[in-house]
Design a protein around this motif. Structure first.
Motif, mmCIF file in Angstrom:
data_model
loop_
_atom_site.group_PDB
_atom_site.id
_atom_site.type_symbol
_atom_site.label_atom_id
_atom_site.label_comp_id
_atom_site.label_asym_id
_atom_site.label_seq_id
_atom_site.Cartn_x
_atom_site.Cartn_y
_atom_site.Cartn_z
ATOM 1 N N TYR A 1 -12.614 9.268 4.862
ATOM 2 C CA TYR A 1 -12.390 8.256 5.904
ATOM 3 C C TYR A 1 -11.473 7.137 5.418
ATOM 4 N N ASN A 2 -10.510 7.485 4.550
ATOM 5 C CA ASN A 2 -9.671 6.441 3.947
ATOM 6 C C ASN A 2 -8.727 5.767 4.932
ATOM 7 N N ARG A 3 -8.506 6.353 6.115
ATOM 8 C CA ARG A 3 -7.675 5.646 7.111
ATOM 9 C C ARG A 3 -8.373 4.410 7.647
ATOM 10 N N ALA A 4 -9.687 4.314 7.431
ATOM 11 C CA ALA A 4 -10.398 3.094 7.835
ATOM 12 C C ALA A 4 -10.176 1.955 6.847
ATOM 13 N N SER A 5 -9.437 2.203 5.753
ATOM 14 C CA SER A 5 -9.166 1.141 4.778
ATOM 15 C C SER A 5 -7.921 0.340 5.123
ATOM 16 N N VAL A 6 -7.235 0.709 6.230
ATOM 17 C CA VAL A 6 -6.009 0.003 6.617
ATOM 18 C C VAL A 6 -6.156 -0.550 8.028
ATOM 19 N N ASP A 7 -5.321 -1.546 8.349
ATOM 20 C CA ASP A 7 -5.339 -2.101 9.694
ATOM 21 C C ASP A 7 -4.533 -1.217 10.641
ATOM 22 N N LEU A 8 -4.361 -1.664 11.859
ATOM 23 C CA LEU A 8 -3.678 -0.845 12.867
ATOM 24 C C LEU A 8 -2.189 -0.667 12.580
ATOM 25 N N ASN A 9 -1.665 -1.440 11.630
ATOM 26 C CA ASN A 9 -0.279 -1.257 11.201
ATOM 27 C C ASN A 9 -0.164 -0.411 9.932
ATOM 28 N N GLY A 10 -1.297 0.017 9.421
ATOM 29 C CA GLY A 10 -1.283 0.842 8.216
ATOM 30 C C GLY A 10 -1.258 0.053 6.931
ATOM 31 N N ASN A 11 -1.471 -1.271 7.002
ATOM 32 C CA ASN A 11 -1.500 -2.103 5.805
ATOM 33 C C ASN A 11 -2.941 -2.193 5.279
ATOM 34 N N PRO A 12 -3.154 -2.044 3.977
ATOM 35 C CA PRO A 12 -4.515 -2.083 3.436
ATOM 36 C C PRO A 12 -5.204 -3.411 3.712
ATOM 37 N N PHE A 13 -6.458 -3.344 4.123
ATOM 38 C CA PHE A 13 -7.249 -4.560 4.280
ATOM 39 C C PHE A 13 -7.396 -5.275 2.935
ATOM 40 N N ASP A 14 -7.429 -4.491 1.857
ATOM 41 C CA ASP A 14 -7.588 -5.042 0.511
ATOM 42 C C ASP A 14 -6.431 -4.524 -0.350
ATOM 43 N N PRO A 15 -5.281 -5.224 -0.373
ATOM 44 C CA PRO A 15 -4.091 -4.705 -1.064
ATOM 45 C C PRO A 15 -4.302 -4.429 -2.545
ATOM 46 N N LYS A 16 -5.178 -5.176 -3.189
ATOM 47 C CA LYS A 16 -5.350 -4.967 -4.633
ATOM 48 C C LYS A 16 -6.129 -3.688 -4.938
ATOM 49 N N ARG A 17 -6.814 -3.142 -3.927
ATOM 50 C CA ARG A 17 -7.522 -1.862 -4.101
ATOM 51 C C ARG A 17 -7.121 -0.907 -2.991
ATOM 52 N N ALA A 18 -5.824 -0.781 -2.773
ATOM 53 C CA ALA A 18 -5.327 0.056 -1.680
ATOM 54 C C ALA A 18 -5.641 1.527 -1.946
ATOM 55 N N VAL A 19 -6.209 2.189 -0.941
ATOM 56 C CA VAL A 19 -6.496 3.622 -1.048
ATOM 57 C C VAL A 19 -5.339 4.426 -0.463
ATOM 58 N N VAL A 20 -4.905 4.041 0.743
ATOM 59 C CA VAL A 20 -3.713 4.624 1.364
ATOM 60 C C VAL A 20 -2.902 3.493 1.991
ATOM 61 N N ARG A 21 -1.633 3.769 2.259
ATOM 62 C CA ARG A 21 -0.746 2.778 2.865
ATOM 63 C C ARG A 21 0.303 3.522 3.690
ATOM 64 N N TRP A 22 0.607 2.998 4.892
ATOM 65 C CA TRP A 22 1.601 3.605 5.774
ATOM 66 C C TRP A 22 2.947 2.904 5.602
ATOM 67 N N ASP A 23 3.986 3.704 5.399
ATOM 68 C CA ASP A 23 5.349 3.179 5.304
ATOM 69 C C ASP A 23 6.056 3.517 6.613
ATOM 70 N N PRO A 24 6.251 2.541 7.525
ATOM 71 C CA PRO A 24 6.858 2.847 8.830
ATOM 72 C C PRO A 24 8.305 3.305 8.714
ATOM 73 N N ALA A 25 9.007 2.864 7.694
ATOM 74 C CA ALA A 25 10.405 3.283 7.535
ATOM 75 C C ALA A 25 10.488 4.761 7.171
ATOM 76 N N LYS A 26 9.654 5.175 6.237
ATOM 77 C CA LYS A 26 9.640 6.583 5.808
ATOM 78 C C LYS A 26 8.757 7.452 6.693
ATOM 79 N N LYS A 27 7.956 6.790 7.548
ATOM 80 C CA LYS A 27 6.974 7.486 8.380
ATOM 81 C C LYS A 27 6.110 8.404 7.503
ATOM 82 N N ALA A 28 5.541 7.809 6.477
ATOM 83 C CA ALA A 28 4.756 8.579 5.515
ATOM 84 C C ALA A 28 3.691 7.692 4.886
ATOM 85 N N TRP A 29 2.635 8.362 4.409
ATOM 86 C CA TRP A 29 1.550 7.685 3.715
ATOM 87 C C TRP A 29 1.749 7.795 2.214
ATOM 88 N N SER A 30 1.238 6.831 1.480
ATOM 89 C CA SER A 30 1.168 6.911 0.026
ATOM 90 C C SER A 30 -0.270 6.665 -0.386
#
Length: 788
Positions: free
Chosen positions: A555-584
């Motif tokens: 359920y790691n998509r629940a770790s980001v907000d609706l823009n794909g930015n981590p709620f807790d950047p220092k412990r980011a599990v996944v992150r959405w890059d809108p330019a690349k349209k890809a997750w890291s």
């Protein structure tokens, strides 16, 4: 388990409840220690002061069996604090990723311990129509994101737990009010997006008539605090064996591999079965991943039956046994069926119910009724030798017993899956002694004999045996089995990359969809040993393989907000890059290819969000405090004493507090293992703990005239045990509803076989089960104690 053991090191607050992790799960506790070295607070809630308690920042004693009262008070505290101080909580998570604002049928009610829809004669909630969402004209659940509607899940939750104030919770649990408040405030502090809290539990949580609802209470708390899907969060079940997680991923009495439901007599053909296992949901935002279950089931049938599973014969569906609808096939009913003569033979594989089963005397007598028993183990266990137990004349028992010598773990090769869902390959270290054989060899040769007999003699549903794909040879290769489990593209003959490409047309095979991806054309993923950590948060994605698809935090998509930015950047599990349209980061959970708003993140629920209101439970959508089947006090929350859906199998064997005034509870020690067969046969461990003992508090010992080291008798309505008394400060009386309540603690490792022998604690435990799982109530029962 949502996270993995290494991730515990990311937590700011760790709640260990229903577990003595320091003693029984030391690898998990290594990561607790790592977190504490970085400043984390560890809370331990336990009736006994254990080795875990000794390391805790906060230890809160609690009467055994009152977890829901304790946790209900925490839910009340958090809900009220969310309304007062929303800035301290992740409100976006609560509104967007949970059913907090989803509207429930206005007919839903709760009165005097009973939810609407209860059928008293059946001891079951037969009508759950009021436990459902309100739907709009398109069939989509209605929502109020302000969380103000009186019928929304959040307000219903608030109303239900408004009764769980500090005074009431303290009266029930015996936990002092100041400690309750300290625990609640400390764990609630992880509701801030830049903090993380995890919960660790074991069988001290689950082995109750409300065990499933205990875990549901954890789920509600972690959902309110936005702690699911994040690093350092989650609800983490500590398994008692190296492969318990792996075992449950394949079979329980009511499921097929990959948690697919077992077909019943209500599913007369494949179409009815597939319709039953696909939850309906019309919301386009819902992931509802279970719509894929037909692909997984048909691919499994192709793995089992190969060319004999075709579209024309419903992919061999007729060959599968069907559970009798409405019949329970779990552990205790199985032994009751033996006692009645319904079950005439038992294959007991690496299990020792004569010691480990509840109400052991009754289960031993059930074994007496069998025509045959096959025990597969390293030594002659109590179950294998049940016919020569103390007080029994072997000549009176007609059961024919076969003992097949098995291998220890280091004498065989294969995979195990640990608590954190990591499937790891282990290698054979030495050859086994004598005629001992590994499990795979035993099952393959047994099946070869059965198939030859059915081919020669026929029998009921013979083709279910004779048509199986079964070509493992004289010395089965575990890698061949691992590849079958992973699955093949039958059009190319190549191993599947993962379950995403499984199909329901018979062109793919897969023994267990969860493990598809574990052994691919690139090799054995479970054998990987890359200990580098590119994530920086301890994912170790190159070490072994984690189901599903090597995802480390579910359920790691629940770790980001609706823009794909981590709620807790220092412990980011996944992150959405809108330019690349890809997750890291970690392997993203579910439908994420088109960004964070494509679907809701909790894809294993039909509606796609986490449930504060849980309509799937057998005993109510909210956890409610009930007393154990045997309790020294009345339920002060309602006049409903026992979980109204719980299953007492032998009601005539219920102990009462006038005869048995103390609470008995069972536990484990580091020096012995489970039912003791592996450790009581080792001289060095038998020397460390040579005989059965019972822990008794100093005050109770003084009252009963019991001195440390004396032999005592502990008795329940079902039997008695003789043990050495350990008089200790670790158990102290609790003030419960104005009276003193004492606990008595018994380890359950002993039996009548091996180097070190003694009475089993399970001679005392009752025959009553949780209505969701039928887990027996090992942790709370009534006893008396006296000098021998």
């Amino acid at each position: 388990m949502t996270n993995h053991w290494t991730d515990i090191g990311n937590a700011d607050v760790i709640l260990i409840m229903g577990s003595n992790a320091a003693e029984n799960h030391p690898i998990s506790f290594h990561w607790v220690t790592k977190a504490m070295e970085k400043g984390a607070i560890m809370i331990n809630v336990d009736p006994r002061y254990t080795r875990t308690s000794a390391r805790a920042s906060i230890w809160a004693p609690m009467r055994s069996g009152t977890d829901i009262a304790f946790l209900g008070g925490m839910i009340k505290y958090i809900v009220e604090d969310i309304e007062k101080n929303p800035q301290n909580y992740n409100m976006e998570y609560l509104r967007e990723y949970t059913n907090a604002g989803w509207l429930i049928n206005p007919g839903f009610e709760f009165k005097d311990g009973i939810f609407s829809g209860y059928n008293a004669s059946a001891r079951a909630y037969s009508d759950k129509s009021t436990w459902q969402y309100q739907l709009d004209e398109k069939g989509i659940p209605r929502q109020d994101k302000t969380l103000k509607d009186p019928n929304c899940a959040f307000q219903l939750l608030k109303k239900h737990y408004s009764r769980y104030d500090l005074d009431t919770v303290s009266r029930i649990t015996g936990t002092p009010k100041d400690l309750l408040l300290k625990v609640y405030q400390t764990f609630a502090s992880t509701g801030k997006p830049d903090r993380a809290g995890t919960i660790m539990y074991a069988m001290g949580t689950t082995q109750h008539t409300v065990g499933s609802q205990n875990v549901r209470a954890y789920s509600i708390i972690q959902t309110l605090l936005a702690n699911i899907g994040i690093a350092g969060g989650g609800i983490n079940a500590l398994r008692g064996e190296s492969n318990v997680q792996g075992a449950t991923d394949y079979f329980l009495f009511h499921i097929l591999p990959g948690y697919l439901p077992m077909p019943t007599t209500a599913h007369s053909d494949l179409s009815k079965y597939l319709a039953a296992i696909v939850p309906a949901n019309k919301d386009p935002k819902s992931g509802n991943w279970k719509i894929n279950q037909p692909k997984y089931f048909i691919s499994m049938m192709k793995a089992w039956y190969g060319d004999a599973a075709t579209r024309a014969n419903d992919f061999a569906y007729e060959y599968l046994p069907k559970l009798q609808a409405g019949t329970n096939y779990s552990f205790m009913p199985m032994f009751e069926a033996m006692d009645k003569g319904t079950i005439k033979g038992l294959l007991c594989w690496g299990q020792n119910p004569a010691v480990g089963g509840p109400n052991s005397n009754a289960e031993r007598k059930s074994l007496d009724k069998l025509e045959w028993l096959v025990a597969i183990d390293l030594w002659e266990t109590e179950t294998a030798g049940f016919w020569k137990r103390p007080g029994v004349d072997p000549r009176s028992i007609k059961t024919e017993v076969f003992l097949l010598p098995a291998c220890a773990s280091y004498e065989k090769e294969g995979s195990v899956c640990n608590s954190g869902r990591w499937a790891q390959w282990r290698y054979k270290a030495i050859d086994p002694p004598g005629q001992a054989r590994d499990d795979l060899w035993i099952i393959v040769h047994l099946m070869n004999k059965l198939r030859a007999m059915y081919s020669r003699e026929g029998g009921p549903n013979a083709e279910a045996i004779t048509k199986l794909t079964w070509n493992y040879g004289e010395h089965p290769d575990p890698k061949q089995v691992a590849k079958e489990i992973n699955g093949y593209d039958l059009t190319t003959g190549k191993l599947m990359v993962n379950f995403i490409s499984l199909r329901d047309d018979g062109t793919t095979s897969c023994g267990n969809w969860l493990y598809s991806g574990s052994f691919t054309e690139d090799g054995n993923m479970m054998a990987r040993r890359d200990n580098k950590d590119a994530s920086g948060i301890g994912l170790y994605s190159g070490w072994a393989w984690s189901w599903p698809v090597n995802r480390r935090i579910i359920y790691n998509r629940a770790s980001v907000d609706l823009n794909g930015n981590p709620f807790d950047p220092k412990r980011a599990v996944v992150r959405w890059d809108p330019a690349k349209k890809a997750w890291s980061g970690d392997v993203v959970d579910g439908y994420g290819a088109n960004g964070p708003t494509e679907r809701y993140p909790f894809i294993m629920q039909p509606e796609g969000v986490a449930r504060l209101f849980g309509m799937g439970m057998a005993d109510g959508p909210f956890p409610e405090h009930y007393e154990a089947w045997e309790s020294p006090v009345k339920n002060i929350m309602s006049s409903t004493q026992l979980n109204p859906a719980a299953r007492p199998l032998r009601p005539q064997e219920q102990g009462t507090p006038d005869r048995f005034p103390y609470i008995g509870t069972t536990y484990r020690v580091s020096e012995h293992w489970q039912a003791g067969a592996m450790t009581r046969n080792l001289p060095w461990l038998a020397e460390l703990f040579p005989e059965m003992f019972v822990e008794i508090g100093e005050e109770l010992a003084a009252e009963k005239g019991i001195k440390n080291g004396q032999k005592v008798i502990v008795e329940s309505a079902r039997g008695q045990v003789t043990a050495v008394a350990i008089v200790t400060k670790r158990l102290m009386p609790l003030q419960v509803d104005g009276r003193k309540v004492h606990h008595v603690g018994l380890p359950w490792h002993w039996g009548y076989s091996g180097i070190s022998t003694g009475d089993s604690a399970n001679l005392l435990t009752p025959y009553v089960g949780d209505p969701n799982t039928m887990m027996p109530e090992f942790k709370t029962f009534l006893v008396n104690i006296r000098r021998a």
